[in-house]
Every structure is written in C-alpha cells, then in structure tokens.
Design an enzyme around this catalytic site. Sequence first.
Site, PDB file in Angstrom:
ATOM      1  N   ASP A 171       0.806  -1.118   0.170  1.00 36.99           N
ATOM      2  CA  ASP A 171      -0.004  -0.327  -0.272  1.00 36.99           C
ATOM      3  C   ASP A 171       1.024   1.485   0.071  1.00 36.99           C
ATOM      4  O   ASP A 171       2.064   1.516   0.127  1.00 36.99           O
ATOM      5  CB  ASP A 171      -1.241   0.246   1.338  1.00 36.99           C
ATOM      6  CG  ASP A 171      -1.943   1.049   0.892  1.00 36.99           C
ATOM      7  OD1 ASP A 171      -3.219   0.458   1.217  1.00 36.99           O
ATOM      8  OD2 ASP A 171      -2.064   1.811   1.024  1.00 36.99           O
ATOM      9  N   ILE A 172       0.420   2.438  -1.265  1.00 34.36           N
ATOM     10  CA  ILE A 172       1.734   3.279  -0.526  1.00 34.36           C
ATOM     11  C   ILE A 172       1.678   4.930  -0.011  1.00 34.36           C
ATOM     12  O   ILE A 172       2.331   5.185   0.498  1.00 34.36           O
ATOM     13  CB  ILE A 172       0.544   4.930  -2.166  1.00 34.36           C
ATOM     14  CG1 ILE A 172       1.763   5.457  -3.199  1.00 34.36           C
ATOM     15  CG2 ILE A 172      -0.010   4.990  -2.479  1.00 34.36           C
ATOM     16  CD1 ILE A 172       2.072   5.744  -4.561  1.00 34.36           C
TER      17      ILE A 172
ATOM     18  N   GLN B 271     -14.168   1.920   1.564  1.00 36.37           N
ATOM     19  CA  GLN B 271     -13.896   2.076   0.615  1.00 36.37           C
ATOM     20  C   GLN B 271     -13.438   3.460  -0.101  1.00 36.37           C
ATOM     21  O   GLN B 271     -14.374   4.461  -0.274  1.00 36.37           O
ATOM     22  CB  GLN B 271     -15.172   1.288  -0.643  1.00 36.37           C
ATOM     23  CG  GLN B 271     -14.324   0.577  -1.279  1.00 36.37           C
ATOM     24  CD  GLN B 271     -15.369  -0.682  -2.389  1.00 36.37           C
ATOM     25  OE1 GLN B 271     -16.645  -0.660  -1.882  1.00 36.37           O
ATOM     26  NE2 GLN B 271     -14.674  -1.916  -2.975  1.00 36.37           N
TER      27      GLN B 271
ATOM     28  N   HIS C 115      -6.837  -5.492   2.207  1.00 34.98           N
ATOM     29  CA  HIS C 115      -5.984  -5.349   3.323  1.00 34.98           C
ATOM     30  C   HIS C 115      -5.214  -6.323   3.810  1.00 34.98           C
ATOM     31  O   HIS C 115      -6.050  -6.925   5.222  1.00 34.98           O
ATOM     32  CB  HIS C 115      -6.578  -4.383   4.446  1.00 34.98           C
ATOM     33  CG  HIS C 115      -6.746  -2.842   3.238  1.00 34.98           C
ATOM     34  ND1 HIS C 115      -6.161  -1.958   2.801  1.00 34.98           N
ATOM     35  CD2 HIS C 115      -8.504  -2.727   2.803  1.00 34.98           C
ATOM     36  CE1 HIS C 115      -6.933  -1.226   2.389  1.00 34.98           C
ATOM     37  NE2 HIS C 115      -7.931  -1.226   2.227  1.00 34.98           N
TER      38      HIS C 115
ATOM     39  N   ASN D 234     -12.752  -3.470   2.664  1.00 37.20           N
ATOM     40  CA  ASN D 234     -14.202  -2.244   3.207  1.00 37.20           C
ATOM     41  C   ASN D 234     -15.440  -2.596   1.673  1.00 37.20           C
ATOM     42  O   ASN D 234     -14.272  -2.906   1.068  1.00 37.20           O
ATOM     43  CB  ASN D 234     -13.217  -1.014   2.870  1.00 37.20           C
ATOM     44  CG  ASN D 234     -12.463  -0.562   4.362  1.00 37.20           C
ATOM     45  OD1 ASN D 234     -12.573  -1.432   5.332  1.00 37.20           O
ATOM     46  ND2 ASN D 234     -11.253  -0.349   4.113  1.00 37.20           N
TER      47      ASN D 234
ATOM     48  N   HIS E 216     -10.765  -5.456  -3.082  1.00 33.53           N
ATOM     49  CA  HIS E 216      -9.142  -6.032  -2.023  1.00 33.53           C
ATOM     50  C   HIS E 216      -9.301  -5.831  -0.595  1.00 33.53           C
ATOM     51  O   HIS E 216     -10.049  -5.547  -0.247  1.00 33.53           O
ATOM     52  CB  HIS E 216      -8.112  -4.565  -2.397  1.00 33.53           C
ATOM     53  CG  HIS E 216      -8.587  -3.629  -2.450  1.00 33.53           C
ATOM     54  ND1 HIS E 216      -9.570  -2.586  -2.606  1.00 33.53           N
ATOM     55  CD2 HIS E 216      -8.234  -2.640  -0.528  1.00 33.53           C
ATOM     56  CE1 HIS E 216     -10.034  -1.579  -2.254  1.00 33.53           C
ATOM     57  NE2 HIS E 216      -8.967  -1.294  -0.238  1.00 33.53           N
TER      58      HIS E 216
HETATM   59  P1  AMP Z   1     -10.243   1.528   0.502  1.00 30.89           P
HETATM   60  O1  AMP Z   1     -10.027   2.189   1.319  1.00 30.89           O
HETATM   61  O2  AMP Z   1     -10.298   0.032   1.188  1.00 30.89           O
HETATM   62  O3  AMP Z   1     -10.626   1.191  -0.744  1.00 30.89           O
HETATM   63  O4  AMP Z   1      -8.312   1.239   0.368  1.00 30.89           O
HETATM   64  C1  AMP Z   1      -7.624   1.624  -0.790  1.00 30.89           C
HETATM   65  C2  AMP Z   1      -6.511   1.564  -0.705  1.00 30.89           C
HETATM   66  O5  AMP Z   1      -5.212   1.890  -1.749  1.00 30.89           O
HETATM   67  C3  AMP Z   1      -5.842   2.427   0.642  1.00 30.89           C
HETATM   68  O6  AMP Z   1      -4.824   1.961   1.869  1.00 30.89           O
HETATM   69  C4  AMP Z   1      -4.825   3.471  -0.365  1.00 30.89           C
HETATM   70  O7  AMP Z   1      -4.098   4.141   0.439  1.00 30.89           O
HETATM   71  C5  AMP Z   1      -4.379   2.725  -1.850  1.00 30.89           C
HETATM   72  N1  AMP Z   1      -3.876   2.866  -2.874  1.00 30.89           N
HETATM   73  C6  AMP Z   1      -4.228   4.290  -3.565  1.00 30.89           C
HETATM   74  N2  AMP Z   1      -4.170   4.601  -4.387  1.00 30.89           N
HETATM   75  C7  AMP Z   1      -2.974   3.342  -4.591  1.00 30.89           C
HETATM   76  C8  AMP Z   1      -1.534   2.813  -5.494  1.00 30.89           C
HETATM   77  N3  AMP Z   1      -1.637   3.654  -6.414  1.00 30.89           N
HETATM   78  N4  AMP Z   1      -0.559   2.109  -4.960  1.00 30.89           N
HETATM   79  C9  AMP Z   1      -0.802   1.457  -3.826  1.00 30.89           C
HETATM   80  N5  AMP Z   1      -2.248   1.573  -2.466  1.00 30.89           N
HETATM   81  C10 AMP Z   1      -2.512   2.681  -3.607  1.00 30.89           C
END
Ligand code: AMP
Length: 138
Positions: free
Chosen positions: A32-33, A95, A103, A88, A101
Amino acid sequence: MSNQECIFCKIANGEIPSSTVYENSDFKVILDIAPAAKGHCLIIPREHFKDIYEIDADTAGKLFSLATEVARALKQELQCDGLNIIQNNGAAAGQTVNHVHLHLIPRFEGDDVTVTWNPKESNGQELSELAKALRKRI
Ligand code: AMP
Ligand code: ZN
C-alpha cells in the site's frame, strides 16, 4: 474484464507502477502506497469486481487462500506481533477504491493503528430473530 477508469485495474495490468510483492494469473499483491503500518499489503484480483457483492465465490476463495500465504510471509519477514485482514465495501465502510481488495496490516505491540469499534449491548431475542432472518437468505 478491466475498467478503464480504475486505478487498481491499471496497477494490475502494469499501466501504473507498484511495489509488487507477488503476482499470478488471478491476483497482484502490492505494498500500500499509504501504509497503516510497515508491510501493509493489498491483494488485488486482476479482474474488476467492485466489491464483495460482485466477486464470485471461487475468486473470493482463491483471494483468501492467497492471503494465508502473504500473511505467513509478512510474519516471517517482519516478525509482526499480529495481523489484521480488512476488506471495505462502500464509502460508509471506508472503501475508497471501487475494485475489491484485501488489506493485510501487520500489527506491532503498542503501534498506532486503530482497527476497532465500540461494542454495543445486545438482546438475545433480537439476535436470534436476526440470525433466523439471515439464515433464510444464505
Ligand atoms: P480502501 O479504502 O479499502 O478502498 O483502500 C484503498 C487503498 O489503496 C488505500 O489504503 C490506499 O492507500 C491504497 N492505494 C491507493 N492508490 C494506490 C497506489 N497507487 N498504490 C498502492 N496503494 C494505493
Ligand atoms: Zn478495477
């Protein structure tokens, strides 16, 4: 099928770079970024399913099966004290990326990660009525 507007579809097909931990024909596992903790991984199906309501049971089974392997890798590499698996669905549940996805968040004693809720009181009759209603739907 991929969605042209979807950031995780772009990550899955390599259009957007990511720190890839593992990939196979069905999934990509990335870091995760904006991690909640060191080693925060995302398991992303290559196919675009919006959420838990859209993903098929076979892919969902493979998703969780892969999670067991990623969890063991995280524990071995980071010696984490615990691990949360979170998924989520919908903005109300947090979400932000509408491509299903998982986590995996390594946890360390005394860390600042908050994955919690306020437990409410329950009523035995309400619980059993709701359980009965749900049972009929499964
Ligand atoms: P959610 O809130 O469950 O939809 O999680 C989305 C996740 O994606 C968050 O934890 C973000 O930090 C992660 N995310 C968004 N863009 C990227 C990206 N380009 N590379 C890696 N993680 C990302
Ligand atoms: Zn997508």
